[in-house]
Motif scaffolding. Structure first.
Motif, PDB file in Angstrom:
ATOM      1  N   PRO A  49       0.825  -1.210   0.000  1.00 36.54           N
ATOM      2  CA  PRO A  49       0.000   0.000   0.000  1.00 36.54           C
ATOM      3  C   PRO A  49       0.863   1.265   0.000  1.00 36.54           C
ATOM      4  O   PRO A  49       2.015   1.246   0.447  1.00 36.54           O
ATOM      5  CB  PRO A  49      -0.785  -0.119   1.309  1.00 36.54           C
ATOM      6  N   ASP A  92      -6.720   1.913  14.754  1.00 35.03           N
ATOM      7  CA  ASP A  92      -6.721   1.921  13.292  1.00 35.03           C
ATOM      8  C   ASP A  92      -5.837   3.071  12.825  1.00 35.03           C
ATOM      9  O   ASP A  92      -6.166   4.242  13.011  1.00 35.03           O
ATOM     10  CB  ASP A  92      -8.154   2.095  12.780  1.00 35.03           C
ATOM     11  N   LYS A 152      -5.158   3.886   9.787  1.00 35.83           N
ATOM     12  CA  LYS A 152      -5.647   4.442   8.525  1.00 35.83           C
ATOM     13  C   LYS A 152      -4.537   4.531   7.473  1.00 35.83           C
ATOM     14  O   LYS A 152      -4.498   5.445   6.651  1.00 35.83           O
ATOM     15  CB  LYS A 152      -6.298   5.800   8.758  1.00 35.83           C
ATOM     16  N   LEU A 153      -3.621   3.573   7.540  1.00 33.17           N
ATOM     17  CA  LEU A 153      -2.502   3.440   6.605  1.00 33.17           C
ATOM     18  C   LEU A 153      -1.574   4.653   6.592  1.00 33.17           C
ATOM     19  O   LEU A 153      -0.931   4.948   5.584  1.00 33.17           O
ATOM     20  CB  LEU A 153      -2.994   3.118   5.196  1.00 33.17           C
ATOM     21  N   LYS A 173      -4.293  -2.239  13.441  1.00 33.54           N
ATOM     22  CA  LYS A 173      -4.574  -2.499  12.034  1.00 33.54           C
ATOM     23  C   LYS A 173      -4.312  -1.268  11.173  1.00 33.54           C
ATOM     24  O   LYS A 173      -4.303  -0.134  11.649  1.00 33.54           O
ATOM     25  CB  LYS A 173      -6.015  -2.965  11.851  1.00 33.54           C
ATOM     26  N   ASN A 174      -4.066  -1.546   9.885  1.00 32.97           N
ATOM     27  CA  ASN A 174      -3.906  -0.500   8.876  1.00 32.97           C
ATOM     28  C   ASN A 174      -2.815   0.497   9.254  1.00 32.97           C
ATOM     29  O   ASN A 174      -3.046   1.702   9.351  1.00 32.97           O
ATOM     30  CB  ASN A 174      -5.240   0.224   8.647  1.00 32.97           C
ATOM     31  N   ASN A 202      -3.106  -6.172   8.646  1.00 34.58           N
ATOM     32  CA  ASN A 202      -2.761  -5.237   7.576  1.00 34.58           C
ATOM     33  C   ASN A 202      -1.742  -4.205   8.045  1.00 34.58           C
ATOM     34  O   ASN A 202      -1.899  -3.001   7.852  1.00 34.58           O
ATOM     35  CB  ASN A 202      -4.022  -4.544   7.038  1.00 34.58           C
TER      36      ASN A 202
END
Length: 268
Positions: free
Chosen positions: A43, A62, A64-65, A96-97, A118
């Protein structure tokens, strides 16, 4: 009518398998329905976030990348033992993310059961993640994500319980998983690696301590760029609790500690 009768049985089967592999029923269902396939693209990080003090997580975090990287006291970027992590997950926490950039300090610490979903390590620092729970019932799940440039270990398994790594990708690494070979407190540990893409160079996928009863099950492993098969899928060691360097006992499937067959690992 017969279709309706089969549905409860499927739920029971999924629940049983989830307990066996240490995954939630929802995650396991997704895994079983998705065919094994080559790894997808990494990503693109959605912004950068410097971390000057360890982020402690209870519940779900999270990212959120966003790309998280060490700064200040966490910005050394070395390989020294004992560094602080960017994230510290309490028992039951979910991370995550997240994209971990460089420097990544000591990555992620799980203090009990945890889920890492992730999460992507662009340049592994000391270790990508360390698992430290002390209960034999602890389950650590790494689902999705990937890691690059780990000069030694990606996942350091110091605690007790079970580690499940699935739908992960790794490249340029020393070891994907190592159960601690010389920790002062030792446990029996189990490792499951399933549906994982491995790109050379690398040394080994899993290293375990046979004398402490460790086990490693490997399934659906795809190795890329290693035509000479130099990456060892599973290595057995004589672990100790004195801090000495562990002695390698052998490698390859043995049906007791290294549980896989030649068909579980493919090369291209």
């Amino acid at each position: 009518m017969s279709r309706h009768k089969r549905r409860p049985r499927r739920v029971v089967v999924l629940s049983t398998l989830a307990a066996t592999f240490g995954l939630s029923a929802a995650v396991l269902a997704t895994t079983l329905m998705s065919p094994a396939s080559a790894a997808g693209a990494w990503p693109k990080a959605k912004g950068d976030k410097p971390v000057t003090a360890t982020i402690e997580v209870s519940g779900t975090y999270d990212g959120k990348l966003q790309r998280f990287y060490g700064s200040g006291a966490l910005g050394g970027g070395g390989q020294d033992e004992g560094q602080a992590p960017l994230f510290k997950l309490k028992d039951g926490a979910v991370l995550k993310n997240v994209v971990l950039g460089s420097p990544a300090a000591d990555g992620v610490h799980c203090m009990g059961s945890c889920t890492i979903q992730n999460v992507w390590w662009e340049d592994v620092g000391e270790d990508a993640a360390t698992f430290k729970g002390t209960s034999a019932n602890s389950v650590y799940t790494v689902y999705g994500g990937g890691a690059r440039k780990a000069s030694d270990k990606v996942f350091q398994f110091n605690g007790a319980g079970k580690l499940v790594v699935t739908k992960f990708q790794v490249s340029e690494f020393g070891k994907l998983v190592r159960t601690c070979g010389n920790c002062s407190k030792q446990y029996r540990r189990s490792v499951i690696v399933d549906d994982v893409d491995v790109t050379a160079p690398g040394k080994s996928l899993v290293g375990i301590n046979a004398n402490y009863g460790d086990t490693a099950a490997l399934r659906n492993i795809r190795v890329h760029g290693d035509s000479g098969k130099k990456i060892k899928p599973c290595v057995r060691f004589q672990g100790n609790n004195t801090g000495k360097e562990p002695v390698e006992l052998g490698s390859g499937p043995d049906g007791t500690h290294c549980k896989y067959t030649a068909s579980d690992v493919s090369y291209d």
